[in-house]
Design a protein around this motif. Structure first.
Motif, short mmCIF file in Angstrom:
data_model
loop_
_atom_site.label_atom_id
_atom_site.label_comp_id
_atom_site.label_asym_id
_atom_site.label_seq_id
_atom_site.Cartn_x
_atom_site.Cartn_y
_atom_site.Cartn_z
N GLU A 167 2.06 1.92 -3.45
CA GLU A 167 0.94 2.45 -4.21
C GLU A 167 0.73 3.96 -3.92
O GLU A 167 0.50 4.75 -4.82
N ILE A 203 -7.68 4.11 -1.66
CA ILE A 203 -6.52 3.33 -1.17
C ILE A 203 -6.56 3.26 0.36
O ILE A 203 -6.39 2.22 0.97
N GLN A 253 3.55 6.06 -5.41
CA GLN A 253 3.29 6.13 -6.84
C GLN A 253 2.18 7.16 -7.12
O GLN A 253 2.36 8.06 -7.94
N VAL A 273 0.83 -1.20 0.00
CA VAL A 273 0.00 0.00 0.00
C VAL A 273 0.88 1.27 0.00
O VAL A 273 0.53 2.28 -0.61
#
Ligand SMILES: [Fe+2]
Ligand SMILES: [Fe+2]
Length: 298
Positions: free
Chosen positions: A33, A51, A36, A30
């Motif tokens: 992610e 998320i 990113q 996570v």
């Protein structure tokens, strides 16, 4: 000759070990992610909200921190979308990264809990001071300094977790022989935390600027594209060592003569208009003001 051969062999072994370790010390997916998503200019609030909300424990933690007196928000923050609107994407991203990395570090099944805790406190302190320094002197680090500070010493995580005996020898060599952590690491285990950090960061597929900080924070001028970011993190690192949030490095007085400060002064000459002790004092006062908030993250 024999010594060199022996060193070469142990160096090779450590490298093989570290390759294997990389698979064990995984970066929370996570977090990858989020990093990113944060580097993507078109990221939507909805994407980040989803998320975060996919993890209820994380959601609860973010809300608790967002409601702490540090932010002084007038209304209660009751959901992630509202937290994002009130605190902004960058701030929530930093909170998220910090909470996730903390639970990852603290979940390591380790007899080295005290050292891991020391490393974590040091990481949060360096992240916070990097941000204070960049904000105070308007250093153009693009908002990357907090994350860079948080990640800079992750190579030490590997040493603490997987080479505990060698880590103890490194610590005592630093104090007994008054040498730097890098020199002690080279002598005990033939590889430095900065080199390990680079390898771990590559494995975690971190953006280039963070890899450079992990690799070059002790020698910021060697960084090809991010020497200023490395310099900011290194200065924060030296301050934290002095203020009791260090990792057992030799304490150095902050002066404008050191390599990291020199790089900042080239970019932001106005910092040099104040005496170095004033810079130190101002930042320390600002750090102490934030301390209650930081303790929640530590
Ligand atoms: Fe370091
Ligand atoms: Fe450090």
């Amino acid at each position: 000759m024999i010594v060199i051969e022996k060193q070469e062999n142990s160096r090779r072994d450590v490298r093989i070990e570290i390759q294997r370790i990389n698979e064990v010390v995984s970066f929370p997916p996570v977090v990858a992610e989020i990093l990113q998503a944060m580097s993507d200019a078109d990221v939507t609030m909805a994407k980040v909200t989803s998320i975060i909300e996919s993890d209820p424990a994380l959601t609860a933690k973010i809300l608790r921190v967002a409601n702490s007196p540090f932010y002084g928000l007038r209304r209660d923050v009751t959901n992630i979308a509202q937290a994002l609107r009130m605190l902004g994407l960058d701030e929530i991203g930093h909170l998220l990264l910090t909470c996730q990395m903390k639970s990852r570090l603290m979940s390591l099944n380790s007899h080295q809990h005290i050292r891991l805790e020391q490393l974590w406190k040091h990481s949060v302190a360096v992240a916070a001071v990097s941000r204070l320094l960049a904000t105070r002197f308007r250093i153009p680090t693009d908002g990357k300094e907090y994350t860079a500070g948080l990640l800079h010493d992750m190579g030490k995580l590997v040493l603490i977790q997987y080479f505990p005996e060698q880590y103890v020898s490194i610590e005592s060599m630093i104090t007994q022989e008054s040498i730097s952590d890098i020199d002690a690491e080279q002598r005990v285990i033939s590889i430095s935390h900065t080199e390990i950090g680079k390898q771990i960061g590559e494995k975690w597929r971190l953006p280039k600027e963070y890899l450079e900080v992990m690799q070059y924070h002790h020698r910021p001028s060697l960084s090809s594209n991010h020497s200023l970011l490395c310099g900011v993190v290194r200065c924060a690192d030296l301050f934290c060592e002095q203020w009791g949030f260090g990792m057992g490095e030799q304490k150095e007085d902050f002066t404008f003569d050191n390599e990291a400060a020199g790089i900042i002064l080239d970019a932001v000459p106005q910092m040099g208009k104040l005496p170095a002790e004033t810079v130190n004092g101002e930042l320390r006062a600002a750090f102490e003001q934030q301390f209650e908030h930081l303790q929640v993250l530590m």
